[in-house]
Design an enzyme around this catalytic site. Structure first.
Site, PDB file in Angstrom:
ATOM      1  N   PHE A 121       1.799   6.790 -12.204  1.00 48.94           N
ATOM      2  CA  PHE A 121       0.433   7.053 -12.679  1.00 48.94           C
ATOM      3  C   PHE A 121      -0.259   5.752 -13.055  1.00 48.94           C
ATOM      4  O   PHE A 121      -0.877   5.616 -14.090  1.00 48.94           O
ATOM      5  CB  PHE A 121       0.448   8.056 -13.840  1.00 48.94           C
ATOM      6  CG  PHE A 121      -0.859   8.791 -13.992  1.00 48.94           C
ATOM      7  CD1 PHE A 121      -1.406   9.484 -12.918  1.00 48.94           C
ATOM      8  CD2 PHE A 121      -1.552   8.777 -15.190  1.00 48.94           C
ATOM      9  CE1 PHE A 121      -2.620  10.150 -13.039  1.00 48.94           C
ATOM     10  CE2 PHE A 121      -2.767   9.440 -15.330  1.00 48.94           C
ATOM     11  CZ  PHE A 121      -3.300  10.133 -14.249  1.00 48.94           C
ATOM     12  N   ARG A 158       6.848   7.781 -14.454  1.00 47.43           N
ATOM     13  CA  ARG A 158       7.855   6.780 -14.119  1.00 47.43           C
ATOM     14  C   ARG A 158       9.094   7.441 -13.520  1.00 47.43           C
ATOM     15  O   ARG A 158      10.186   7.373 -14.097  1.00 47.43           O
ATOM     16  CB  ARG A 158       8.235   5.983 -15.366  1.00 47.43           C
ATOM     17  CG  ARG A 158       8.999   4.732 -15.046  1.00 47.43           C
ATOM     18  CD  ARG A 158       9.303   3.952 -16.307  1.00 47.43           C
ATOM     19  NE  ARG A 158       8.137   3.306 -16.855  1.00 47.43           N
ATOM     20  CZ  ARG A 158       8.045   2.881 -18.123  1.00 47.43           C
ATOM     21  NH1 ARG A 158       9.022   3.083 -18.964  1.00 47.43           N
ATOM     22  NH2 ARG A 158       6.953   2.268 -18.532  1.00 47.43           N
ATOM     23  N   ALA A 216       2.958   3.597  -0.749  1.00 49.49           N
ATOM     24  CA  ALA A 216       3.492   2.597  -1.687  1.00 49.49           C
ATOM     25  C   ALA A 216       4.401   1.609  -0.953  1.00 49.49           C
ATOM     26  O   ALA A 216       3.926   0.570  -0.471  1.00 49.49           O
ATOM     27  CB  ALA A 216       4.207   3.304  -2.825  1.00 49.49           C
ATOM     28  N   ARG A 217       5.677   1.942  -0.842  1.00 49.71           N
ATOM     29  CA  ARG A 217       6.618   1.095  -0.115  1.00 49.71           C
ATOM     30  C   ARG A 217       7.597   1.997   0.630  1.00 49.71           C
ATOM     31  O   ARG A 217       8.102   2.982   0.078  1.00 49.71           O
ATOM     32  CB  ARG A 217       7.404   0.192  -1.071  1.00 49.71           C
ATOM     33  CG  ARG A 217       6.616  -0.964  -1.629  1.00 49.71           C
ATOM     34  CD  ARG A 217       6.279  -2.020  -0.559  1.00 49.71           C
ATOM     35  NE  ARG A 217       5.554  -3.152  -1.100  1.00 49.71           N
ATOM     36  CZ  ARG A 217       4.215  -3.241  -1.145  1.00 49.71           C
ATOM     37  NH1 ARG A 217       3.450  -2.287  -0.665  1.00 49.71           N
ATOM     38  NH2 ARG A 217       3.648  -4.330  -1.657  1.00 49.71           N
ATOM     39  N   GLU A 225       9.819  -1.505   8.052  1.00 48.41           N
ATOM     40  CA  GLU A 225       8.663  -1.786   8.895  1.00 48.41           C
ATOM     41  C   GLU A 225       8.694  -3.209   9.444  1.00 48.41           C
ATOM     42  O   GLU A 225       9.208  -4.106   8.764  1.00 48.41           O
ATOM     43  CB  GLU A 225       7.353  -1.493   8.145  1.00 48.41           C
ATOM     44  CG  GLU A 225       7.056  -2.352   6.950  1.00 48.41           C
ATOM     45  CD  GLU A 225       5.851  -1.809   6.168  1.00 48.41           C
ATOM     46  OE1 GLU A 225       5.827  -0.599   5.850  1.00 48.41           O
ATOM     47  OE2 GLU A 225       4.955  -2.611   5.883  1.00 48.41           O
ATOM     48  N   HIS A 227       0.493   0.329   7.726  1.00 50.02           N
ATOM     49  CA  HIS A 227       0.354  -0.358   6.431  1.00 50.02           C
ATOM     50  C   HIS A 227      -1.056  -0.936   6.271  1.00 50.02           C
ATOM     51  O   HIS A 227      -1.233  -2.148   6.142  1.00 50.02           O
ATOM     52  CB  HIS A 227       1.427  -1.444   6.293  1.00 50.02           C
ATOM     53  CG  HIS A 227       1.694  -1.799   4.858  1.00 50.02           C
ATOM     54  ND1 HIS A 227       2.922  -2.239   4.409  1.00 50.02           N
ATOM     55  CD2 HIS A 227       0.888  -1.793   3.756  1.00 50.02           C
ATOM     56  CE1 HIS A 227       2.859  -2.480   3.110  1.00 50.02           C
ATOM     57  NE2 HIS A 227       1.638  -2.214   2.688  1.00 50.02           N
ATOM     58  N   GLY A 236      -3.340   0.246   3.870  1.00 47.98           N
ATOM     59  CA  GLY A 236      -3.928   0.707   2.605  1.00 47.98           C
ATOM     60  C   GLY A 236      -5.079  -0.156   2.121  1.00 47.98           C
ATOM     61  O   GLY A 236      -6.112   0.350   1.680  1.00 47.98           O
TER      62      GLY A 236
HETATM   63  C1  GLV Z   1       0.127  -3.990  -0.013  1.00 48.49           C
HETATM   64  O1  GLV Z   1       0.994  -3.232   0.299  1.00 48.49           O
HETATM   65  C2  GLV Z   1       0.054  -4.648  -1.278  1.00 48.49           C
HETATM   66  O2  GLV Z   1       1.004  -4.598  -2.067  1.00 48.49           O
HETATM   67  O3  GLV Z   1      -0.991  -5.284  -1.536  1.00 48.49           O
END
Ligand code: GLV
Length: 329
Positions: A153, A176, A242-243, A272, A290, A292
């Site tokens: 969050f 978390r 996220a990852r 990746e 990727h 984002g």
């Molecule tokens: C991209 O994944 C970043 O962490 O900025």
């Protein structure tokens, strides 16, 4: 003008300009492999290296590095061993804040895209198979009324919550995972009364869309594994901006194949740019490379921040966005 910067991959303006105003800049023509990067970092020719997520800055590399710092062109810094850098007095910078909304947009896009089967629909049109309006063509899911579970969050999760509430979703969050910590009403701020904190197990079991917004760490690696996938609803959809390694991607492919869950929207992958075998063949996925933070203004801001961090570190000042704070700075 004694500063010297190594840039592992060219970054947008105004980043390179800021660096060249402050010193000598070497931009590598191709991304370096690990050994090449380690040798450059050990050469003593550079004060600061401006890195990308694919550049692995681990303890062995840092042990030989003769650098003042590393400026990462990203908000995440799981490619860097922060503890080892701190031990060696090497300062690390990142680019928080500027990519929050863009990444939340991509989370929402993946929610909508998986719910409404956008990849299948696009392919059908391009393949010449759209033969006219049909009552039961490509029926999807409603997003309004659906439960969005946010794992984490922080900034990006909150920006996603804001969007999801606008779409009429019910929003649960677990701050978390897999652990817990109470979030006070004051901390919830604008979200108080609109979102509800839930334990990780409940989030897993109740979410129609489970969206991941935690940093990659030893605690969150494979947070979503075969067991978690098994506990999700059979019509649930997993979203990851996220990852990649937060999800056991092989287990995910099995779960998507066998109907353990209904779909996945992924902007990141475990290894990746490689994909787990079978993932690309699954129709119930939306897969993005990727992106984002990939808007023109955001990447330009990331370039500016990473350059400001690099210049400050080279000049012996604390960078605007320091990941580790060193007494010597
Ligand atoms: C991209 O994944 C970043 O962490 O900025």
């Amino acid at each position: 003008m004694g500063n010297s910067f190594l840039v592992t991959t060219a970054i947008p303006e105004p980043g390179l300009q800021l660096l060249s105003d402050a010193g000598r800049v070497t931009v590598l023509p191709d991304p370096p492999d690990y050994d090449a990067l380690a040798a450059l970092c050990a050469s003593g020719d550079f004060d600061v290296v401006l890195t990308q997520l694919r550049d692995v800055i681990d303890a062995p590399l840092l042990a030989g590095a003769r650098l003042r710092g590393v400026s990462n062109f990203a908000v995440g810094y799981n490619n860097i061993d922060i503890e080892a850098a701190t031990r060696r007095g090497i300062m690390i910078g990142n680019t928080p804040g500027v990519l929050t909304d863009a990444t939340a947009d991509i989370a929402m896009l993946l929610i909508l895209g998986t719910a409404r089967r956008v990849v299948e629909a696009d392919r059908l049109v391009r393949d010449g198979k759209f033969l006219g309006w049909e009552p039961e063509l490509l029926l999807g899911r409603d997003v309004s009324g659906a439960v969005l579970g946010l794992a984490g969050f922080g900034r990006i999760a909150r920006a996603t919550a804001r969007r999801a509430l606008g779409f009429g979703m019910q929003v649960l969050f677990s701050p978390r995972p897999p652990g817990d910590r109470p979030v006070s009403a004051a901390e919830l701020g604008e979200f108080a009364g609109n979102v509800r904190q839930a334990p990780w197990d409940e989030l897993v079991e109740r979410s129609d869309f489970l969206s991941l917004h935690v940093p990659l760490s030893d605690q969150t690696r494979h947070l979503v594994d075969a067991d978690v996938l098994e506990r999700m609803k059979p019509d649930a959809i997993l979203i990851n901006t996220a990852r990649g390694p937060i999800v056991d991607e092989t287990a995910l492919v099995d779960a998507l194949r066998s109907g353990v869950i209904a779909g996945a929207g992924l902007d990141v992958f475990e290894d990746e740019p490689k994909l787990a075998p079978g993932l690309a063949e699954l129709p119930n996925t939306v897969l993005l490379p990727h992106v984002g933070s990939a808007t023109v203004p955001v990447r330009s801001e990331m370039a500016r921040l990473s350059a400001l961090n690099a210049v400050a570190i080279a000049e012996g000042r604390t960078p605007p966005h320091a990941v580790n704070y060193l007494a010597s700075a």
